[in-house]
Design a protein around this motif. Structure first.
Motif, PDB file in Angstrom:
ATOM      1  N   THR A 267       0.841  -1.202   0.000  1.00  0.00           N
ATOM      2  CA  THR A 267       0.000   0.000   0.000  1.00  0.00           C
ATOM      3  C   THR A 267       0.877   1.253   0.000  1.00  0.00           C
ATOM      4  O   THR A 267       0.571   2.246  -0.657  1.00  0.00           O
ATOM      5  N   ALA A 268       1.981   1.189   0.738  1.00  0.00           N
ATOM      6  CA  ALA A 268       2.915   2.324   0.770  1.00  0.00           C
ATOM      7  C   ALA A 268       3.533   2.522  -0.613  1.00  0.00           C
ATOM      8  O   ALA A 268       3.640   3.652  -1.114  1.00  0.00           O
ATOM      9  N   PHE A 269       3.934   1.419  -1.246  1.00  0.00           N
ATOM     10  CA  PHE A 269       4.491   1.486  -2.605  1.00  0.00           C
ATOM     11  C   PHE A 269       3.493   2.182  -3.537  1.00  0.00           C
ATOM     12  O   PHE A 269       3.861   3.060  -4.318  1.00  0.00           O
ATOM     13  N   ASN A 270       2.240   1.811  -3.410  1.00  0.00           N
ATOM     14  CA  ASN A 270       1.235   2.406  -4.304  1.00  0.00           C
ATOM     15  C   ASN A 270       0.991   3.878  -4.026  1.00  0.00           C
ATOM     16  O   ASN A 270       0.702   4.648  -4.942  1.00  0.00           O
ATOM     17  N   GLN A 271       1.126   4.295  -2.773  1.00  0.00           N
ATOM     18  CA  GLN A 271       1.001   5.735  -2.487  1.00  0.00           C
ATOM     19  C   GLN A 271       2.141   6.487  -3.167  1.00  0.00           C
ATOM     20  O   GLN A 271       1.939   7.520  -3.808  1.00  0.00           O
ATOM     21  N   VAL A 272       3.342   5.937  -3.059  1.00  0.00           N
ATOM     22  CA  VAL A 272       4.490   6.606  -3.683  1.00  0.00           C
ATOM     23  C   VAL A 272       4.319   6.605  -5.207  1.00  0.00           C
ATOM     24  O   VAL A 272       4.593   7.608  -5.875  1.00  0.00           O
ATOM     25  N   ARG A 273       3.828   5.486  -5.739  1.00  0.00           N
ATOM     26  CA  ARG A 273       3.622   5.390  -7.189  1.00  0.00           C
ATOM     27  C   ARG A 273       2.643   6.475  -7.672  1.00  0.00           C
ATOM     28  O   ARG A 273       2.911   7.190  -8.647  1.00  0.00           O
ATOM     29  N   VAL A 274       1.542   6.623  -6.959  1.00  0.00           N
ATOM     30  CA  VAL A 274       0.533   7.609  -7.353  1.00  0.00           C
ATOM     31  C   VAL A 274       1.103   9.034  -7.255  1.00  0.00           C
ATOM     32  O   VAL A 274       0.886   9.871  -8.141  1.00  0.00           O
ATOM     33  N   LEU A 275       1.842   9.292  -6.191  1.00  0.00           N
ATOM     34  CA  LEU A 275       2.415  10.639  -6.020  1.00  0.00           C
ATOM     35  C   LEU A 275       3.429  10.917  -7.125  1.00  0.00           C
ATOM     36  O   LEU A 275       3.432  12.004  -7.734  1.00  0.00           O
ATOM     37  N   GLU A 276       4.282   9.937  -7.398  1.00  0.00           N
ATOM     38  CA  GLU A 276       5.294  10.112  -8.445  1.00  0.00           C
ATOM     39  C   GLU A 276       4.649  10.342  -9.807  1.00  0.00           C
ATOM     40  O   GLU A 276       5.049  11.236 -10.554  1.00  0.00           O
ATOM     41  N   GLU A 277       3.663   9.513 -10.124  1.00  0.00           N
ATOM     42  CA  GLU A 277       3.047   9.601 -11.457  1.00  0.00           C
ATOM     43  C   GLU A 277       2.364  10.955 -11.667  1.00  0.00           C
ATOM     44  O   GLU A 277       2.268  11.439 -12.783  1.00  0.00           O
ATOM     45  N   ALA A 278       1.908  11.560 -10.579  1.00  0.00           N
ATOM     46  CA  ALA A 278       1.226  12.851 -10.715  1.00  0.00           C
ATOM     47  C   ALA A 278       2.202  14.018 -10.608  1.00  0.00           C
ATOM     48  O   ALA A 278       1.799  15.173 -10.684  1.00  0.00           O
ATOM     49  N   GLY A 279       3.485  13.727 -10.402  1.00  0.00           N
ATOM     50  CA  GLY A 279       4.460  14.819 -10.246  1.00  0.00           C
ATOM     51  C   GLY A 279       4.264  15.588  -8.956  1.00  0.00           C
ATOM     52  O   GLY A 279       4.635  16.764  -8.844  1.00  0.00           O
ATOM     53  N   TYR A 280       3.675  14.926  -7.954  1.00  0.00           N
ATOM     54  CA  TYR A 280       3.476  15.583  -6.652  1.00  0.00           C
ATOM     55  C   TYR A 280       4.833  16.034  -6.112  1.00  0.00           C
ATOM     56  O   TYR A 280       5.809  15.282  -6.167  1.00  0.00           O
ATOM     57  N   GLY A 281       4.878  17.226  -5.621  1.00  0.00           N
ATOM     58  CA  GLY A 281       6.150  17.748  -5.093  1.00  0.00           C
ATOM     59  C   GLY A 281       6.777  18.764  -6.022  1.00  0.00           C
ATOM     60  O   GLY A 281       7.571  19.595  -5.602  1.00  0.00           O
ATOM     61  N   SER A 282       6.398  18.704  -7.308  1.00  0.00           N
ATOM     62  CA  SER A 282       7.062  19.606  -8.260  1.00  0.00           C
ATOM     63  C   SER A 282       6.621  21.062  -8.065  1.00  0.00           C
ATOM     64  O   SER A 282       7.285  21.978  -8.540  1.00  0.00           O
ATOM     65  N   LYS A 283       5.511  21.275  -7.372  1.00  0.00           N
ATOM     66  CA  LYS A 283       5.102  22.662  -7.093  1.00  0.00           C
ATOM     67  C   LYS A 283       5.453  23.050  -5.655  1.00  0.00           C
ATOM     68  O   LYS A 283       4.877  23.980  -5.096  1.00  0.00           O
ATOM     69  N   GLY A 284       6.373  22.308  -5.067  1.00  0.00           N
ATOM     70  CA  GLY A 284       6.816  22.647  -3.716  1.00  0.00           C
ATOM     71  C   GLY A 284       6.049  21.918  -2.618  1.00  0.00           C
ATOM     72  O   GLY A 284       6.292  22.156  -1.431  1.00  0.00           O
ATOM     73  N   GLU A 285       5.121  21.035  -2.990  1.00  0.00           N
ATOM     74  CA  GLU A 285       4.373  20.302  -1.955  1.00  0.00           C
ATOM     75  C   GLU A 285       5.344  19.430  -1.147  1.00  0.00           C
ATOM     76  O   GLU A 285       6.293  18.874  -1.692  1.00  0.00           O
ATOM     77  N   PHE A 286       5.045  19.311   0.113  1.00  0.00           N
ATOM     78  CA  PHE A 286       5.913  18.522   0.994  1.00  0.00           C
ATOM     79  C   PHE A 286       5.446  17.072   1.105  1.00  0.00           C
ATOM     80  O   PHE A 286       4.248  16.789   0.988  1.00  0.00           O
ATOM     81  N   ILE A 287       6.405  16.196   1.377  1.00  0.00           N
ATOM     82  CA  ILE A 287       6.077  14.858   1.872  1.00  0.00           C
ATOM     83  C   ILE A 287       6.023  15.007   3.384  1.00  0.00           C
ATOM     84  O   ILE A 287       7.061  15.069   4.060  1.00  0.00           O
ATOM     85  N   GLY A 288       4.810  15.141   3.892  1.00  0.00           N
ATOM     86  CA  GLY A 288       4.640  15.298   5.334  1.00  0.00           C
ATOM     87  C   GLY A 288       4.545  13.935   5.992  1.00  0.00           C
ATOM     88  O   GLY A 288       3.964  13.001   5.434  1.00  0.00           O
ATOM     89  N   LEU A 289       5.129  13.829   7.158  1.00  0.00           N
ATOM     90  CA  LEU A 289       4.991  12.601   7.956  1.00  0.00           C
ATOM     91  C   LEU A 289       4.193  12.954   9.198  1.00  0.00           C
ATOM     92  O   LEU A 289       4.281  14.072   9.710  1.00  0.00           O
ATOM     93  N   ASP A 290       3.397  12.010   9.661  1.00  0.00           N
ATOM     94  CA  ASP A 290       2.716  12.163  10.954  1.00  0.00           C
ATOM     95  C   ASP A 290       2.866  10.809  11.652  1.00  0.00           C
ATOM     96  O   ASP A 290       1.975   9.958  11.572  1.00  0.00           O
ATOM     97  N   VAL A 291       4.007  10.604  12.256  1.00  0.00           N
ATOM     98  CA  VAL A 291       4.359   9.283  12.816  1.00  0.00           C
ATOM     99  C   VAL A 291       4.672   9.384  14.310  1.00  0.00           C
ATOM    100  O   VAL A 291       5.151  10.406  14.789  1.00  0.00           O
ATOM    101  N   LYS A 292       4.395   8.299  14.977  1.00  0.00           N
ATOM    102  CA  LYS A 292       4.599   8.251  16.425  1.00  0.00           C
ATOM    103  C   LYS A 292       5.554   7.101  16.690  1.00  0.00           C
ATOM    104  O   LYS A 292       5.403   6.026  16.110  1.00  0.00           O
ATOM    105  N   THR A 293       6.519   7.307  17.574  1.00  0.00           N
ATOM    106  CA  THR A 293       7.389   6.172  17.887  1.00  0.00           C
ATOM    107  C   THR A 293       6.682   5.246  18.871  1.00  0.00           C
ATOM    108  O   THR A 293       5.682   5.596  19.486  1.00  0.00           O
ATOM    109  N   PHE A 294       7.214   4.048  19.029  1.00  0.00           N
ATOM    110  CA  PHE A 294       6.639   3.106  19.998  1.00  0.00           C
ATOM    111  C   PHE A 294       6.783   3.656  21.419  1.00  0.00           C
ATOM    112  O   PHE A 294       7.757   4.342  21.733  1.00  0.00           O
ATOM    113  N   ARG A 295       5.869   3.260  22.260  1.00  0.00           N
ATOM    114  CA  ARG A 295       5.961   3.663  23.672  1.00  0.00           C
ATOM    115  C   ARG A 295       7.201   3.057  24.317  1.00  0.00           C
ATOM    116  O   ARG A 295       7.739   3.567  25.292  1.00  0.00           O
TER     117      ARG A 295
END
Ligand code: GLO
Ligand code: MG
Length: 355
Positions: A267-295
Protein backbone atom coordinates in the motif's frame (compact mmCIF):
# COMPACT_ATOMS: atom_id res chain seq x y z
CA UNK A 1 14.68 -6.19 -15.42
CA UNK A 2 15.04 -3.02 -17.40
CA UNK A 3 13.33 0.10 -16.32
CA UNK A 4 11.41 2.16 -18.79
CA UNK A 5 10.29 4.66 -16.19
CA UNK A 6 11.32 8.11 -17.28
CA UNK A 7 13.47 9.93 -14.84
CA UNK A 8 11.32 12.10 -12.66
CA UNK A 9 13.39 15.04 -11.50
CA UNK A 10 11.39 15.66 -8.34
CA UNK A 11 13.55 16.10 -5.32
CA UNK A 12 11.27 15.56 -2.40
CA UNK A 13 11.05 17.92 0.56
CA UNK A 14 10.01 16.49 3.91
CA UNK A 15 8.10 17.91 6.86
CA UNK A 16 6.87 16.86 10.27
CA UNK A 17 5.25 18.52 13.26
CA UNK A 18 6.94 18.95 16.63
CA UNK A 19 4.23 16.75 18.19
CA UNK A 20 5.83 13.82 16.35
CA UNK A 21 8.55 13.89 19.00
CA UNK A 22 6.55 12.91 22.04
CA UNK A 23 6.78 11.52 25.52
CA UNK A 24 4.86 8.32 24.95
CA UNK A 25 1.72 8.81 27.06
CA UNK A 26 -1.30 6.82 25.93
CA UNK A 27 -4.83 6.44 27.36
CA UNK A 28 -3.52 3.69 29.67
CA UNK A 29 -0.37 5.22 31.03
CA UNK A 30 1.61 8.39 31.56
CA UNK A 31 4.71 9.73 29.85
CA UNK A 32 7.57 7.25 29.60
CA UNK A 33 10.21 9.60 28.23
CA UNK A 34 11.52 12.91 29.40
CA UNK A 35 10.07 15.90 27.55
CA UNK A 36 12.44 17.40 25.02
CA UNK A 37 12.13 21.21 25.03
CA UNK A 38 9.80 22.26 22.27
CA UNK A 39 11.94 25.17 21.11
CA UNK A 40 14.96 22.88 20.74
CA UNK A 41 13.15 20.53 18.36
CA UNK A 42 13.71 22.85 15.40
CA UNK A 43 17.46 22.25 15.44
CA UNK A 44 16.74 18.56 14.81
CA UNK A 45 15.02 19.08 11.47
CA UNK A 46 17.86 19.71 9.03
CA UNK A 47 20.17 16.97 10.33
CA UNK A 48 17.30 14.50 9.93
CA UNK A 49 16.71 15.60 6.32
CA UNK A 50 13.60 17.71 6.91
CA UNK A 51 13.06 21.36 6.12
CA UNK A 52 9.31 21.81 6.50
CA UNK A 53 7.63 22.43 9.85
CA UNK A 54 3.99 21.57 10.42
CA UNK A 55 2.62 23.78 13.15
CA UNK A 56 -0.36 23.84 15.43
CA UNK A 57 -1.14 27.46 16.25
CA UNK A 58 0.07 26.96 19.83
CA UNK A 59 3.30 25.31 18.67
CA UNK A 60 4.07 28.81 17.41
CA UNK A 61 2.47 30.73 20.28
CA UNK A 62 2.33 28.67 23.48
CA UNK A 63 -0.67 29.43 25.72
CA UNK A 64 -2.31 31.14 22.77
CA UNK A 65 -5.61 31.72 24.55
CA UNK A 66 -3.80 33.66 27.27
CA UNK A 67 -1.91 36.00 24.94
CA UNK A 68 -2.88 39.46 23.75
CA UNK A 69 -2.86 40.07 19.97
CA UNK A 70 0.40 42.03 20.31
CA UNK A 71 2.07 39.26 22.35
CA UNK A 72 0.87 36.72 19.83
CA UNK A 73 2.36 38.60 16.87
CA UNK A 74 5.63 39.27 18.70
CA UNK A 75 6.03 35.57 19.45
CA UNK A 76 5.17 34.64 15.83
CA UNK A 77 7.82 37.10 14.61
CA UNK A 78 10.39 35.38 16.82
CA UNK A 79 9.49 31.99 15.44
CA UNK A 80 9.72 33.38 11.92
CA UNK A 81 13.30 34.50 12.44
CA UNK A 82 14.19 31.24 14.22
CA UNK A 83 12.92 29.33 11.16
CA UNK A 84 14.92 31.53 8.82
CA UNK A 85 18.06 30.98 10.92
CA UNK A 86 17.57 27.23 10.85
CA UNK A 87 16.81 27.16 7.10
CA UNK A 88 13.28 25.89 7.72
CA UNK A 89 9.93 26.62 6.07
CA UNK A 90 6.54 26.65 7.84
CA UNK A 91 4.35 24.25 5.86
CA UNK A 92 1.05 25.00 7.55
CA UNK A 93 -0.60 26.25 10.71
CA UNK A 94 -3.50 24.25 12.18
CA UNK A 95 -5.88 25.66 14.80
CA UNK A 96 -5.77 23.26 17.74
CA UNK A 97 -9.48 22.96 18.33
CA UNK A 98 -9.54 19.90 20.56
CA UNK A 99 -7.82 20.88 23.83
CA UNK A 100 -9.81 23.75 25.26
CA UNK A 101 -12.80 23.39 27.63
CA UNK A 102 -14.62 25.22 24.81
CA UNK A 103 -14.08 22.35 22.34
CA UNK A 104 -15.34 19.42 24.39
CA UNK A 105 -18.44 19.13 22.22
CA UNK A 106 -16.71 20.09 18.98
CA UNK A 107 -15.65 23.46 17.64
CA UNK A 108 -17.45 24.83 14.57
CA UNK A 109 -20.21 22.27 15.12
CA UNK A 110 -20.49 22.54 18.91
CA UNK A 111 -24.04 22.91 20.13
CA UNK A 112 -23.26 25.92 22.35
CA UNK A 113 -23.02 29.24 20.55
CA UNK A 114 -20.25 30.49 22.82
CA UNK A 115 -18.15 27.42 21.98
CA UNK A 116 -18.62 28.06 18.26
CA UNK A 117 -17.61 31.67 18.84
CA UNK A 118 -14.43 30.48 20.60
CA UNK A 119 -13.62 28.24 17.62
CA UNK A 120 -14.00 31.08 15.17
CA UNK A 121 -11.92 33.42 17.27
CA UNK A 122 -9.17 30.82 17.57
CA UNK A 123 -9.30 30.20 13.82
CA UNK A 124 -8.78 33.89 13.08
CA UNK A 125 -5.77 33.83 15.42
CA UNK A 126 -4.35 30.84 13.54
CA UNK A 127 -4.71 32.70 10.27
CA UNK A 128 -3.03 35.77 11.78
CA UNK A 129 -0.17 33.56 12.97
CA UNK A 130 0.18 31.96 9.55
CA UNK A 131 0.34 35.41 7.96
CA UNK A 132 2.98 36.50 10.43
CA UNK A 133 5.06 33.45 9.46
CA UNK A 134 4.51 34.02 5.72
CA UNK A 135 2.78 30.69 5.54
CA UNK A 136 -0.08 30.27 3.10
CA UNK A 137 -1.78 27.11 4.35
CA UNK A 138 -4.18 26.42 7.19
CA UNK A 139 -4.86 22.77 7.98
CA UNK A 140 -8.23 21.86 9.40
CA UNK A 141 -8.05 18.56 11.17
CA UNK A 142 -11.66 18.58 12.33
CA UNK A 143 -10.89 16.55 15.43
CA UNK A 144 -14.09 16.84 17.45
CA UNK A 145 -16.49 17.78 14.66
CA UNK A 146 -18.69 14.75 14.96
CA UNK A 147 -20.66 12.94 17.57
CA UNK A 148 -20.49 10.34 20.30
CA UNK A 149 -24.27 10.02 20.40
CA UNK A 150 -25.55 10.62 16.92
CA UNK A 151 -28.79 12.18 18.14
CA UNK A 152 -26.79 14.84 20.03
CA UNK A 153 -26.28 16.99 16.93
CA UNK A 154 -28.04 17.85 13.75
CA UNK A 155 -25.62 16.51 11.12
CA UNK A 156 -27.13 18.50 8.28
CA UNK A 157 -26.75 21.70 10.26
CA UNK A 158 -23.21 20.67 11.18
CA UNK A 159 -22.19 20.39 7.54
CA UNK A 160 -23.69 23.80 6.86
CA UNK A 161 -21.71 25.24 9.79
CA UNK A 162 -18.51 23.73 8.41
CA UNK A 163 -19.29 25.14 4.98
CA UNK A 164 -19.96 28.60 6.45
CA UNK A 165 -16.69 28.44 8.41
CA UNK A 166 -14.68 27.59 5.31
CA UNK A 167 -16.23 30.56 3.51
CA UNK A 168 -15.63 32.87 6.45
CA UNK A 169 -11.97 31.84 6.51
CA UNK A 170 -11.62 32.46 2.78
CA UNK A 171 -13.13 35.89 3.33
CA UNK A 172 -11.01 36.70 6.35
CA UNK A 173 -7.83 36.23 4.34
CA UNK A 174 -7.84 36.45 0.55
CA UNK A 175 -4.62 34.49 0.07
CA UNK A 176 -4.59 31.52 2.40
CA UNK A 177 -5.40 28.02 1.30
CA UNK A 178 -7.39 25.69 3.52
CA UNK A 179 -6.32 22.04 3.54
CA UNK A 180 -8.90 19.79 5.16
CA UNK A 181 -7.47 16.65 6.80
CA UNK A 182 -10.24 14.06 6.93
CA UNK A 183 -10.44 11.34 9.57
CA UNK A 184 -13.40 9.01 10.11
CA UNK A 185 -13.22 8.58 13.89
CA UNK A 186 -11.17 9.23 17.02
CA UNK A 187 -11.53 11.23 19.15
CA UNK A 188 -15.20 11.19 18.13
CA UNK A 189 -17.15 8.06 17.33
CA UNK A 190 -18.35 9.40 13.98
CA UNK A 191 -16.69 12.35 12.27
CA UNK A 192 -18.49 14.71 9.93
CA UNK A 193 -15.78 14.87 7.26
CA UNK A 194 -14.59 11.27 7.22
CA UNK A 195 -13.01 11.03 3.75
CA UNK A 196 -11.33 13.14 1.11
CA UNK A 197 -14.53 12.94 -0.93
CA UNK A 198 -16.34 14.88 1.79
CA UNK A 199 -13.49 17.39 1.99
CA UNK A 200 -13.49 17.96 -1.75
CA UNK A 201 -17.25 18.38 -1.80
CA UNK A 202 -16.80 21.14 0.78
CA UNK A 203 -14.08 22.66 -1.41
CA UNK A 204 -16.28 22.81 -4.50
CA UNK A 205 -19.20 24.15 -2.49
CA UNK A 206 -17.05 26.95 -1.08
CA UNK A 207 -16.85 30.50 -2.34
CA UNK A 208 -13.32 29.96 -3.73
CA UNK A 209 -12.80 26.29 -4.64
CA UNK A 210 -9.24 26.85 -5.91
CA UNK A 211 -8.14 27.68 -2.35
CA UNK A 212 -9.66 24.68 -0.60
CA UNK A 213 -7.83 21.37 -0.81
CA UNK A 214 -7.17 18.25 1.21
CA UNK A 215 -4.43 16.73 3.29
CA UNK A 216 -4.55 12.95 3.21
CA UNK A 217 -3.18 10.88 6.05
CA UNK A 218 -2.49 7.22 5.25
CA UNK A 219 -3.82 5.93 8.58
CA UNK A 220 -7.01 7.96 8.35
CA UNK A 221 -7.85 6.52 4.93
CA UNK A 222 -7.15 3.00 6.21
CA UNK A 223 -9.37 3.62 9.24
CA UNK A 224 -12.16 4.49 6.80
CA UNK A 225 -11.57 1.16 5.06
CA UNK A 226 -10.21 2.91 1.98
CA UNK A 227 -7.02 2.62 -0.01
CA UNK A 228 -4.85 5.69 0.69
CA UNK A 229 -3.34 5.60 -2.80
CA UNK A 230 -6.81 5.78 -4.39
CA UNK A 231 -7.75 8.58 -2.02
CA UNK A 232 -4.61 10.48 -3.04
CA UNK A 233 -5.30 9.80 -6.71
CA UNK A 234 -8.82 11.18 -6.29
CA UNK A 235 -7.52 14.42 -4.77
CA UNK A 236 -4.75 14.69 -7.36
CA UNK A 237 -7.26 14.28 -10.19
CA UNK A 238 -8.99 17.40 -8.84
CA UNK A 239 -5.66 19.18 -8.32
CA UNK A 240 -6.55 19.26 -4.64
CA UNK A 241 -3.83 17.44 -2.77
CA UNK A 242 -2.37 20.16 -0.57
CA UNK A 243 -0.25 17.76 1.46
CA UNK A 244 0.04 14.24 2.82
CA UNK A 245 0.62 12.71 6.22
CA UNK A 246 2.38 9.48 5.41
CA UNK A 247 2.32 6.85 8.14
CA UNK A 248 0.73 3.43 8.56
CA UNK A 249 -2.00 1.61 10.41
CA UNK A 250 -2.40 -2.05 11.30
CA UNK A 251 -6.10 -2.68 10.76
CA UNK A 252 -9.12 -1.10 12.33
CA UNK A 253 -8.11 0.01 15.80
CA UNK A 254 -6.98 3.21 17.49
CA UNK A 255 -5.07 5.68 15.30
CA UNK A 256 -1.57 4.24 15.36
CA UNK A 257 0.57 6.60 13.26
CA UNK A 258 3.03 3.80 12.61
CA UNK A 259 6.09 4.21 10.44
CA UNK A 260 5.40 4.57 6.74
CA UNK A 261 5.26 1.10 5.16
CA UNK A 262 5.63 -0.74 8.47
CA UNK A 263 2.32 -2.62 8.21
CA UNK A 264 1.28 -2.30 4.57
CA UNK A 265 4.34 -2.15 2.39
CA UNK A 266 2.52 -2.67 -0.90
CA UNK A 267 0.00 0.00 0.00
CA UNK A 268 2.91 2.32 0.77
CA UNK A 269 4.49 1.49 -2.60
CA UNK A 270 1.24 2.41 -4.30
CA UNK A 271 1.00 5.73 -2.49
CA UNK A 272 4.49 6.61 -3.68
CA UNK A 273 3.62 5.39 -7.19
CA UNK A 274 0.53 7.61 -7.35
CA UNK A 275 2.42 10.64 -6.02
CA UNK A 276 5.29 10.11 -8.44
CA UNK A 277 3.05 9.60 -11.46
CA UNK A 278 1.23 12.85 -10.72
CA UNK A 279 4.46 14.82 -10.25
CA UNK A 280 3.48 15.58 -6.65
CA UNK A 281 6.15 17.75 -5.09
CA UNK A 282 7.06 19.61 -8.26
CA UNK A 283 5.10 22.66 -7.09
CA UNK A 284 6.82 22.65 -3.72
CA UNK A 285 4.37 20.30 -1.95
CA UNK A 286 5.91 18.52 0.99
CA UNK A 287 6.08 14.86 1.87
CA UNK A 288 4.64 15.30 5.33
CA UNK A 289 4.99 12.60 7.96
CA UNK A 290 2.72 12.16 10.95
CA UNK A 291 4.36 9.28 12.82
CA UNK A 292 4.60 8.25 16.43
CA UNK A 293 7.39 6.17 17.89
CA UNK A 294 6.64 3.11 20.00
CA UNK A 295 5.96 3.66 23.67
CA UNK A 296 8.81 1.24 24.32
CA UNK A 297 11.38 3.45 22.60
CA UNK A 298 14.00 4.89 24.90
CA UNK A 299 15.99 8.09 24.68
CA UNK A 300 15.39 11.79 24.47
CA UNK A 301 14.72 13.10 21.92
CA UNK A 302 13.37 10.12 19.98
CA UNK A 303 13.71 10.68 16.24
CA UNK A 304 14.48 7.27 14.69
CA UNK A 305 10.87 6.88 13.52
CA UNK A 306 11.13 10.10 11.50
CA UNK A 307 14.46 9.18 9.98
CA UNK A 308 13.26 5.65 9.21
CA UNK A 309 9.94 6.66 7.65
CA UNK A 310 11.75 9.14 5.43
CA UNK A 311 14.25 6.44 4.43
CA UNK A 312 11.46 3.97 3.62
CA UNK A 313 9.76 6.62 1.47
CA UNK A 314 12.97 7.17 -0.49
CA UNK A 315 13.53 3.41 -0.91
CA UNK A 316 10.02 3.17 -2.30
CA UNK A 317 10.70 6.05 -4.69
CA UNK A 318 13.55 3.92 -5.99
CA UNK A 319 11.21 0.92 -6.25
CA UNK A 320 8.71 2.99 -8.24
CA UNK A 321 11.41 4.34 -10.54
CA UNK A 322 12.85 0.90 -11.24
CA UNK A 323 9.50 -0.84 -11.66
CA UNK A 324 9.37 -2.46 -15.08
CA UNK A 325 6.73 -0.47 -16.93
CA UNK A 326 7.08 -2.59 -20.12
CA UNK A 327 6.17 -5.63 -18.16
CA UNK A 328 3.32 -3.75 -16.54
CA UNK A 329 1.99 -2.75 -19.97
CA UNK A 330 2.28 -6.31 -21.27
CA UNK A 331 0.40 -7.72 -18.29
CA UNK A 332 -2.31 -5.12 -18.67
CA UNK A 333 -2.61 -5.70 -22.43
CA UNK A 334 -2.93 -9.45 -21.84
CA UNK A 335 -5.32 -8.81 -18.92
CA UNK A 336 -3.05 -11.04 -16.88
CA UNK A 337 -3.37 -9.39 -13.49
CA UNK A 338 -2.17 -12.54 -11.71
CA UNK A 339 1.18 -12.06 -13.41
CA UNK A 340 1.08 -8.32 -12.73
CA UNK A 341 0.58 -8.92 -9.03
CA UNK A 342 3.32 -11.54 -8.86
CA UNK A 343 5.76 -9.16 -10.53
CA UNK A 344 4.89 -6.33 -8.15
CA UNK A 345 5.50 -8.61 -5.16
CA UNK A 346 8.78 -9.90 -6.63
CA UNK A 347 9.90 -6.35 -7.26
CA UNK A 348 9.09 -5.32 -3.70
CA UNK A 349 10.90 -8.35 -2.31
CA UNK A 350 13.93 -7.60 -4.44
CA UNK A 351 13.62 -10.89 -6.32
CA UNK A 352 14.85 -10.02 -9.80
CA UNK A 353 13.84 -11.56 -13.10
CA UNK A 354 10.51 -12.69 -14.48
CA UNK A 355 8.72 -15.93 -13.64
C1 GLO B 1 -4.58 13.19 14.30
C2 GLO B 1 -4.10 14.04 13.22
C3 GLO B 1 -3.21 15.16 13.72
C4 GLO B 1 -3.14 16.26 12.69
C5 GLO B 1 -2.42 17.46 13.21
C6 GLO B 1 -2.39 18.58 12.21
O1 GLO B 1 -5.09 12.12 14.10
O2 GLO B 1 -3.45 13.29 12.25
O3 GLO B 1 -1.94 14.68 14.02
O4 GLO B 1 -2.51 15.82 11.55
O5 GLO B 1 -3.05 17.87 14.38
O6 GLO B 1 -3.58 19.25 12.19
MG1 MG C 1 -2.31 13.86 10.56
Amino acid sequence: MTSTTKDIPTKYRFSFGPWNISEGADPFGPDVRQAFPHEEKFALYQPLGFDGVQFHDDDVVPDLDGQSPAQMLAQAAQVKSMLANQGLVPEFVAPRLWFSPHTIDGAYTANAEEDRAYAWDRTKKSIDIARALDCKAIVLWLAREGSYARESKNAREAYIRLHDTVNAMLDYDREIEIWIEPKPNEPTDQAYVPTIGHAIALAYASSDPARVKGLIETAHALLAGLDPSDEMAFALAHDKLGSVHLNDQNGLKYDQDKNFGASNLRTAFNQVRVLEEAGYGSKGEFIGLDVKTFRTQQGCPVTAHLKNSRAIFLHLVEKVRTWNRDLERQCIAARDYEELELQVLRHLMGVGGVG
